[in-house]
Design a protein around this motif. Structure first.
Motif, PDB file in Angstrom:
ATOM      1  N   GLU A  30       3.408  -6.611  -4.851  1.00 47.31           N
ATOM      2  CA  GLU A  30       2.649  -5.477  -5.394  1.00 47.31           C
ATOM      3  C   GLU A  30       3.036  -4.148  -4.746  1.00 47.31           C
ATOM      4  O   GLU A  30       2.699  -3.085  -5.272  1.00 47.31           O
ATOM      5  N   CYS A  31       3.704  -4.201  -3.616  1.00 48.53           N
ATOM      6  CA  CYS A  31       3.975  -2.995  -2.826  1.00 48.53           C
ATOM      7  C   CYS A  31       5.477  -2.750  -2.722  1.00 48.53           C
ATOM      8  O   CYS A  31       6.054  -2.812  -1.625  1.00 48.53           O
ATOM      9  N   SER A  32       6.101  -2.475  -3.820  1.00 49.05           N
ATOM     10  CA  SER A  32       7.559  -2.329  -3.829  1.00 49.05           C
ATOM     11  C   SER A  32       8.033  -1.032  -3.171  1.00 49.05           C
ATOM     12  O   SER A  32       9.221  -0.891  -2.877  1.00 49.05           O
ATOM     13  N   SER A  33       7.111  -0.109  -2.932  1.00 47.49           N
ATOM     14  CA  SER A  33       7.528   1.186  -2.378  1.00 47.49           C
ATOM     15  C   SER A  33       7.116   1.388  -0.927  1.00 47.49           C
ATOM     16  O   SER A  33       7.287   2.475  -0.383  1.00 47.49           O
ATOM     17  N   HIS A  34       6.564   0.357  -0.280  1.00 48.08           N
ATOM     18  CA  HIS A  34       6.072   0.498   1.089  1.00 48.08           C
ATOM     19  C   HIS A  34       6.912  -0.323   2.067  1.00 48.08           C
ATOM     20  O   HIS A  34       7.635  -1.242   1.683  1.00 48.08           O
ATOM     21  N   HIS A  35       6.791   0.029   3.352  1.00 48.48           N
ATOM     22  CA  HIS A  35       7.548  -0.680   4.384  1.00 48.48           C
ATOM     23  C   HIS A  35       6.579  -1.263   5.411  1.00 48.48           C
ATOM     24  O   HIS A  35       5.561  -0.656   5.742  1.00 48.48           O
TER      25      HIS A  35
END
Length: 341
Positions: A30-35
């Motif tokens: 769900e969090c493809s843009s977070h690290h």
């Protein structure tokens, strides 16, 4: 959506790092843009990351931390003797600006002590508070604080909790003017000790808080208030009492349902018809208490959380980091201080 960097204390909690890595694997879908910085003992974490296909994942960085804060460690001891614990290293990433939020399921007292020491409070904030969401009868969520960060508080601290909780409800629930109340032994103005009465006076006089008066413990879930304020001694006992009652009801219900096949069939039928209500009341959805008033987002997951519940704590951290909750609280506190002068 801007990238959010989260530091996860992977060694904390009753169930060890396995549920943390499982939760992380679920959230990455769900969090493809977070690290995610996964902090802990690499010997323990590397096999788990490999098991879930995350060892060389571009969104995951493993940071080794040899020391572990155990659930029975005393906060002062953990603060002094374990400077290289997974909890400390995760908080250090936040204090240096390399991470936007920290999530830990570890020792609550140690997390509060280390966060207070490493991050410091926002300018003008007297004490941080531990805040959690509760489902209410209006179909929304109410916020209760403090839940144990401060066993005793003076009236000014309770007033600030009301201010900070109001900002949090505005940001997290999109409520333009959250209703704030003080938890008390009665709703009448004459009830309560001097600390609570003086806090009520401060809240009544402030233009920055939509103060509604006192509420009793039986209104925690009523939706009568969006923010309910108390000291950490009262708040912790209130929350643990609710958890204990919920466990009792569930166990009694299970016992009754298992006593006859017809009851089991009826329960399955009822559960399907009321699925949305069941889902909204699951504790997993409310895991992740916020340690607000600090110069950064710190989320405390329940020590016994499963992977789904820990995932809720991760999502809570992302929401607060995206909303820049500490900065919003800082601005409101500054306005309140100007109001006093």
């Amino acid at each position: 959506m801007p990238e959010i960097k989260l530091a996860i204390d992977a060694m904390g909690g009753d169930n060890g790092p396995s549920i943390v890595i499982e939760a992380l694997a679920q959230q990455l879908h769900e969090c493809s843009s977070h690290h995610f910085f996964v902090v802990g003992q690499s010997d323990s974490l590397t096999p788990l990351l490999q098991q879930h296909g995350l060892h060389e994942h571009p969104q995951v960085t493993l940071i080794n931390a040899e020391q572990v804060v155990h659930m029975d460690d005393k906060p002062g001891q953990a603060l002094r003797s374990k400077p290289n614990s997974s909890m400390s290293v995760a908080l250090e990433l936040l204090s240096k600006g390399e991470a936007d939020a920290v999530i830990s399921g570890g020792n609550t007292g140690a997390l509060m002590a280390k966060a207070y020491f490493q991050l410091k409070t926002l300018p003008g904030v007297l004490r941080p508070a531990l805040m959690a969401a509760l489902p209410n009868q209006q179909g929304g969520r109410s916020y209760l604080l403090d839940l144990g960060a401060n066993a005793s508080c003076d009236s000014e601290t309770l007033f600030q909790f009301g201010v900070m909780g109001s900002v949090a409800a505005q940001v997290l629930e999109n409520a333009p003017s959250p209703k704030v109340a003080l938890l008390n032994m009665g709703e009448e103005e004459i009830k309560g000790n001097d600390v609570v009465k003086n806090a009520a006076l401060r809240l009544t006089e402030s233009e920055h808080v939509n103060y509604q008066g006192f509420v009793e413990g039986n209104h925690l879930f009523s939706g009568k208030a969006d923010v309910i304020v108390c000291d950490g001694f009262v708040g912790n006992i209130a929350l643990k009492s609710c958890e204990g009652l919920a466990t009792l009801i569930v166990e009694q219900l299970k016992s009754a349902l298992m006593s006859h096949w017809m009851y089991r069939w009826f329960f399955r039928f009822l559960q399907k018809r009321t699925q949305k209500s069941w889902e909204r009341l699951k504790p997993d959805h409310y895991n992740g208490a916020s340690l607000i008033g600090l110069r950064g987002v710190v989320i405390k997951s329940h020590g016994s959380a499963n992977a789904k519940a820990f995932g809720s704590a991760i999502r809570q951290a992302i929401i607060e980091a995206q909303a820049q909750l500490p900065e919003r609280i800082k601005d409101r506190v500054e306005s309140v201080l100007l109001e006093q002068h």
